[in-house]
Design a protein around this motif. Structure first.
Motif, mmCIF file in Angstrom:
data_model
loop_
_atom_site.group_PDB
_atom_site.id
_atom_site.type_symbol
_atom_site.label_atom_id
_atom_site.label_comp_id
_atom_site.label_asym_id
_atom_site.label_seq_id
_atom_site.Cartn_x
_atom_site.Cartn_y
_atom_site.Cartn_z
ATOM 1 N N PRO A 1 25.748 -8.029 -16.526
ATOM 2 C CA PRO A 1 24.735 -9.065 -16.333
ATOM 3 C C PRO A 1 25.410 -10.424 -16.174
ATOM 4 O O PRO A 1 26.375 -10.718 -16.875
ATOM 5 N N GLY A 2 24.945 -11.199 -15.194
ATOM 6 C CA GLY A 2 25.579 -12.486 -14.910
ATOM 7 C C GLY A 2 26.764 -12.374 -13.971
ATOM 8 O O GLY A 2 27.320 -13.383 -13.528
ATOM 9 N N GLY A 3 27.133 -11.123 -13.647
ATOM 10 C CA GLY A 3 28.254 -10.906 -12.722
ATOM 11 C C GLY A 3 27.878 -11.256 -11.293
ATOM 12 O O GLY A 3 26.703 -11.410 -10.958
ATOM 13 N N HIS A 4 28.877 -11.366 -10.439
ATOM 14 C CA HIS A 4 28.663 -11.860 -9.073
ATOM 15 C C HIS A 4 28.990 -10.791 -8.031
ATOM 16 O O HIS A 4 29.908 -9.986 -8.223
ATOM 17 N N ALA B 1 25.504 -13.414 -4.568
ATOM 18 C CA ALA B 1 24.362 -13.151 -5.448
ATOM 19 C C ALA B 1 24.861 -12.935 -6.872
ATOM 20 O O ALA B 1 25.961 -12.422 -7.094
ATOM 21 N N GLN B 2 24.049 -13.376 -7.834
ATOM 22 C CA GLN B 2 24.407 -13.211 -9.248
ATOM 23 C C GLN B 2 23.398 -12.302 -9.930
ATOM 24 O O GLN B 2 22.180 -12.492 -9.793
ATOM 25 N N LYS B 3 23.909 -11.292 -10.634
ATOM 26 C CA LYS B 3 23.051 -10.327 -11.330
ATOM 27 C C LYS B 3 22.348 -11.049 -12.474
ATOM 28 O O LYS B 3 22.989 -11.737 -13.272
ATOM 29 N N LEU C 1 31.907 -8.025 -7.897
ATOM 30 C CA LEU C 1 32.118 -7.064 -6.806
ATOM 31 C C LEU C 1 32.257 -7.840 -5.507
ATOM 32 O O LEU C 1 31.534 -8.812 -5.286
ATOM 33 N N VAL C 2 33.163 -7.384 -4.669
ATOM 34 C CA VAL C 2 33.194 -7.817 -3.275
ATOM 35 C C VAL C 2 32.882 -6.579 -2.439
ATOM 36 O O VAL C 2 33.227 -5.449 -2.842
ATOM 37 N N SER C 3 32.202 -6.758 -1.332
ATOM 38 C CA SER C 3 31.993 -5.631 -0.426
ATOM 39 C C SER C 3 31.745 -6.158 0.982
ATOM 40 O O SER C 3 30.987 -7.115 1.160
#
Ligand SMILES: C[S@@+](CC[C@H](N)C(=O)[O-])C[C@H]1O[C@@H](n2cnc3c(N)ncnc32)[C@H](O)[C@@H]1O
Ligand SMILES: O=[N+]([O-])c1ccc2c(c1)CN[C@@H](CO)C2
Length: 265
Positions: free
Chosen positions: A190-193, A259-261, A161-163
């Motif tokens: 999970p592990g996504g950014h 941040a990484q989930k 995700l970008v925000s």
């Protein structure tokens, strides 16, 4: 006391063209000054994307507004890019640019700046063409819903995700800000950014006749929001100099979070 409903009502007079003029032309977007805040934002995003750790199938930009600068590095790393916004007027502004229609905002200077940062020596027009081809959808979003994109993607979760300038600009208070972050986290594998840009110590901003309230966040409040469920990979902040203070908001600075989930709690 603002509520989510009152904020949504207030956004009905949001003027995309005014917003773009307030924030994305000089002095904020003066690329002749390497220390300009938009140049700083683009560098933060490019550095995270150059790590080689971010990429995959789908990138969603939460709350694009009428802007695309925020995905200029990240889009290259994904097969599909989805832009989103709460307002139809912003989604229409995005489509105007995507379709290269008359009156669309000129993102050329920002794209050129990212090409310089990335140092691949390609003309900015080539990157612009690729981005226009990579965006598959422009869809509605509401970060205060447990499923911010409704059923549009469910049950698929996304790789990143970008925000930018979103959660603090549409939440009535800090708990609502944290809850909205939790809502968009549900979209992420999970592990996504997450690559997030935010205003620091901002209480309001203007977009034409619309005066929007914002949750005033310190650096610590911004960091703390990621305590549950994330590992912070990078955190940077920028203090707006006198030369870049505008009369259309009272932001004192800008934050950047990569941040990484966590894989599991
Ligand atoms: C400050 S603008 C951010 C625009 C752009 N991302 C940028 O970097 O300049 C805030 C955005 O929040 C959106 N917004 C307002 N309420 C929202 C909600 N409940 N859920 C998601 N987005 C919302 C508005 O449509 C607006 O585009
Ligand atoms: O410095 N900037 O590049 C910049 C760009 C956009 C925005 C801000 C600052 C501060 N206000 C937000 C709305 O919450 C919008």
């Amino acid at each position: 006391m603002s509520t989510i409903e009152a904020i949504a009502e207030n956004y009905q007079t949001f003027n995309p063209a005014a917003y773009l003029q307030n924030n994305y032309i000089p002095p904020l977007a003066d690329f002749s000054d390497p220390d300009s805040v938009v140049a700083w934002k683009l560098k933060c995003l490019a550095d995270a994307c150059a790590s080689g750790e971010i990429g995959g199938q789908i990138l969603v930009d939460i709350d694009s507004g009428p802007t695309v600068y925020q995905v200029l590095s990240a889009f290259e790393l994904f097969k599909e890019v989805i832009l989103t916004d709460f307002l139809a007027v912003n989604r229409e502004e995005l489509k105007k640019w995507l379709h290269d229609e008359p009156g669309a905002f000129d993102w050329g200077p920002s794209i050129n700046q990212v090409c310089s940062i990335e140092g691949k020596g390609e003309p900015w027009q080539a990157k612009q063409k690729r981005l226009r081809e990579r965006v598959s959808r422009v869809i509605p979003v509401n970060v205060h819903q447990s499923c911010p994109l409704g059923t549009e993607l469910a049950p698929v979760t996304v790789d990143a995700l970008v925000s930018s300038f979103c959660l603090e600009a549409c939440s009535p208070n800090y708990p609502a800000f944290v809850k909205a972050l939790g809502n968009i986290t549900g979209l992420l594998k999970p592990g996504g950014h997450v690559l997030m840009i935010g205003a620091l110590e901002e209480s309001y901003y203007m977009a034409g006749e619309a005066r929007l309230s914002a949750v005033s966040l310190t650096e610590e409040m911004t960091r703390k929001a990621y305590d549950v469920g994330y590992i912070i990979r990078d955190f940077r902040s920028y203090t707006l100099p006198e030369s870049m203070t505008v009369d259309t908001d009272d932001a004192k600075g800008v934050s950047f979070v990569w941040a990484q989930k966590k894989e599991s709690d």
